[in-house]
Scaffold this motif. Structure first.
Motif, mmCIF file in Angstrom:
data_model
loop_
_atom_site.group_PDB
_atom_site.id
_atom_site.type_symbol
_atom_site.label_atom_id
_atom_site.label_comp_id
_atom_site.label_asym_id
_atom_site.label_seq_id
_atom_site.Cartn_x
_atom_site.Cartn_y
_atom_site.Cartn_z
ATOM 1 N N TRP C 116 0.787 -1.225 0.000
ATOM 2 C CA TRP C 116 0.000 0.000 0.000
ATOM 3 C C TRP C 116 0.822 1.279 0.000
ATOM 4 N N PRO C 117 1.525 1.542 -1.066
ATOM 5 C CA PRO C 117 2.259 2.811 -1.120
ATOM 6 C C PRO C 117 1.318 4.006 -1.001
ATOM 7 N N THR C 118 1.695 4.961 -0.203
ATOM 8 C CA THR C 118 0.897 6.178 -0.058
ATOM 9 C C THR C 118 0.911 6.979 -1.356
ATOM 10 N N VAL C 119 2.083 7.079 -1.932
ATOM 11 C CA VAL C 119 2.247 7.795 -3.190
ATOM 12 C C VAL C 119 3.050 6.918 -4.145
ATOM 13 N N ILE C 120 2.635 6.897 -5.399
ATOM 14 C CA ILE C 120 3.447 6.281 -6.451
ATOM 15 C C ILE C 120 3.774 7.389 -7.440
ATOM 16 N N ALA C 152 -4.157 3.959 -16.379
ATOM 17 C CA ALA C 152 -3.312 3.067 -15.581
ATOM 18 C C ALA C 152 -3.136 3.625 -14.167
ATOM 19 N N ALA C 153 -2.964 4.936 -14.072
ATOM 20 C CA ALA C 153 -2.809 5.564 -12.757
ATOM 21 C C ALA C 153 -4.072 5.388 -11.926
ATOM 22 N N GLN C 154 -5.224 5.539 -12.578
ATOM 23 C CA GLN C 154 -6.472 5.354 -11.838
ATOM 24 C C GLN C 154 -6.638 3.905 -11.374
ATOM 25 N N ALA C 155 -6.216 2.964 -12.214
ATOM 26 C CA ALA C 155 -6.290 1.556 -11.814
ATOM 27 C C ALA C 155 -5.404 1.303 -10.592
ATOM 28 N N LEU C 156 -4.197 1.869 -10.593
ATOM 29 C CA LEU C 156 -3.298 1.706 -9.446
ATOM 30 C C LEU C 156 -3.887 2.365 -8.199
ATOM 31 N N SER C 157 -4.443 3.553 -8.369
ATOM 32 C CA SER C 157 -5.017 4.271 -7.236
ATOM 33 C C SER C 157 -6.198 3.495 -6.645
ATOM 34 N N SER C 162 -3.506 4.440 -3.511
ATOM 35 C CA SER C 162 -2.371 5.369 -3.592
ATOM 36 C C SER C 162 -2.735 6.646 -4.346
ATOM 37 N N ILE C 163 -2.051 7.716 -4.016
ATOM 38 C CA ILE C 163 -1.988 8.887 -4.882
ATOM 39 C C ILE C 163 -0.952 8.564 -5.948
ATOM 40 N N VAL C 164 -1.308 8.733 -7.228
ATOM 41 C CA VAL C 164 -0.379 8.383 -8.291
ATOM 42 C C VAL C 164 -0.027 9.641 -9.082
ATOM 43 N N GLN C 175 -6.017 10.512 -7.707
ATOM 44 C CA GLN C 175 -6.398 9.775 -6.501
ATOM 45 C C GLN C 175 -7.880 9.470 -6.619
ATOM 46 N N GLY C 176 -8.192 8.208 -6.779
ATOM 47 C CA GLY C 176 -9.586 7.844 -7.009
ATOM 48 C C GLY C 176 -10.118 8.605 -8.203
#
Lengths: 246, 246, 246
Positions: C116-120, C152-157, C162-164, C175-176
């Motif tokens: 669970w990274p806070t930020v990527i 892709a960022a939204q999928a990771l978030s 995480s905030i990406v 973020q979301g």
């Protein structure tokens, strides 16, 4: 016997002898350490691998062991270099970065003490922790005052025969019963990497004199970064070093 | 055939192709090497771990293996990268720092020779030691003159097909029977870290031409540190590179 | 809720709290990262060895895990630090340098996501590769546009909370369902080492707010190297940061 020696004289001696200085040091200041040693006339070599560090410490004029980012390879190399330097009668310097706070380097620093460091330098928290008291500071920031660490420094000096330098706003250098105070430190120096390299001149000087160097400390070198500005220069202009003959 | 090529033309070629350069290098010059490669238009990547270095050397335009502070991981990575670069027909450069003096890297450098380095560069002592003679210098300081190393360089070039560059006050570059001398070196360059990066332009250029690049050497880049001042600039203004077609 | 916050206010908060930031980072930017963190008022410590990294990540205000040159020791240290930071409710930041292109770090980055990274933060190619698509760019150079990486960022978030942050000419922070775009990036920033340190202010800020920091991004710091000149300064003079409260 404490005397003030002109910086020019110290510099001339270092330039003339160009001492070979082996370094096992941390990843933040590697380049800066090498350049600072070159700038004062020494010949640095970052020899920090097993199979070479011991050999090199036996022939170099001085060896620095800085525990800032001690990889497993560097830890083994340090355990090779320290006895090799000691047995060959060479100067070696222990810089116990963040000892007390972090367990791996704390155990290593205590193991290294058995090899009689010529010089130990650290901030007050590190010196207190190395002497077996306290829990260390917050990395390069000391949680203790220099004054609070003087007894610990004397205990280390008595036990291992080392010159112990405590850095802070007014540094203290201890060897047996001798105590020298050197003003000119600044909390600003904890705000740049390598700010603690000021006392490194100790190493260079020591490297000229073998196992029992005269004890000394200098004003900070020209290299301190911009932003510290005038204060730094005026200190430098004082142009003298303390030298304490043991 | 030896020709003088304007620096501007060389620079334009590098900028246009933006060669990818993998680096397995030492901890003192990592940042400087990356920035110097970026400054001339190349794309550096410090890929120095097992499982990636070999793969990367097979796709990069060139790979640098510098033995300055060879960790065990980097030594394994070098043994992965060199054959991979050779098999893929890519340029790779061996920089045998302090070989001769220190045993671990000396054994490694000799093992790496079997993978046909495109370019070998070192000071005179390193080249002599790599060729199996001498005991090496004192780290970056050479104990031998460039002239004294030319036969050793020719032996290396004959045995491994490499271009061999010996740095010093007047550099020598050897490939088979070809010998080029390049003035403009200076002992001052051993007084800053990365002073030896001058000849690194060799690597960038080589990376544009695959396995058998034209041989060349340039005057030093603009980046040489302050303190070398005017001399450096006037050399740069000459604005020409030697290029030797094999 | 998106607000613009004066840079001065952000800076004052950081200086007041002086957050302790543990770093497991690459060999090219180690010194620069430490100095940049010091310059904004944080207290950096490069604690990247097994047996210390986990302990430190549990007490530091924030931890950075940058995969630029991941030694085996650092990989183990990262796997110690990430769960420790997560379990202690501390911020940690994943910087998946060259993920997609190089296999060892790609596997590691995916393993680290489970903590669970806070930020990527990464360039477009890295974010796409980390989300399981694409083959990565060419090291620090992205082969994809920021726009192409937003899904892709939204999928990771969504998957890891995480905030990406995707860096490029116009950054995107996700973020979301929240998306913030920040202009002022430049391809020039890929032409110096540490150009990507701009977004690091994210880390410092996050470190003040624990696990769920307000989302923000700043204009680039004063420290961007010369050569970028006026453009950089005028951006800085805007003097505001985006802040997105989650």
């Amino acid at each position: 016997m404490v005397t003030l020696v002109p910086a020019r004289q110290i510099s001339a001696e270092i330039r003339e002898k160009s001492p070979l200085v082996g370094c096992i040091t941390n990843s933040v200041v590697t380049n800066y350490t090498a350049n600072l040693l070159l700038a004062v006339g020494a010949a640095p070599a970052m020899v920090d691998i097993v199979g070479e560090a011991g050999l090199f410490a036996g022939v170099a004029n001085a060896t620095l062991i800085n525990l800032g980012t001690p990889t497993p390879e560097q830890r083994q190399a340090a355990l090779e270099a320290a006895p090799s330097a000691h047995e060959a009668g060479r100067t070696w310097v222990l810089d116990p970065v963040a000892v007390g706070l972090l367990p791996v380097r704390t155990a290593l620093a205590k193991e290294l003490l058995a090899h009689w460091p010529t010089v130990i330098r650290g901030n007050a928290s590190e010196i207190i922790a190395l002497a077996g008291e306290g829990a260390g500071g917050r990395g390069v920031d000391s949680a203790d005052s220099v004054d609070a660490a003087i007894l610990a420094a004397q205990a280390l000096s008595d036990a291992y025969g080392s010159i112990v330098a405590i850095s802070g706003e007014v540094d203290a250098i201890v060897q047996g019963d001798t105590l020298v105070r050197v003003a000119g430190g600044s909390a600003l120096l904890t705000k740049v990497t390598g700010g603690r390299l000021r006392p490194r001149r100790t190493y260079w000087r020591c490297s000229l004199h073998g196992r029992r160097p005269p004890l000394w400390r200098g004003c900070r070198p020209r290299h301190v970064r911009c932003g510290l500005g005038k204060r730094c220069c005026s200190l430098h202009r004082s142009g003298h070093f303390w030298r304490v003959l043991p």
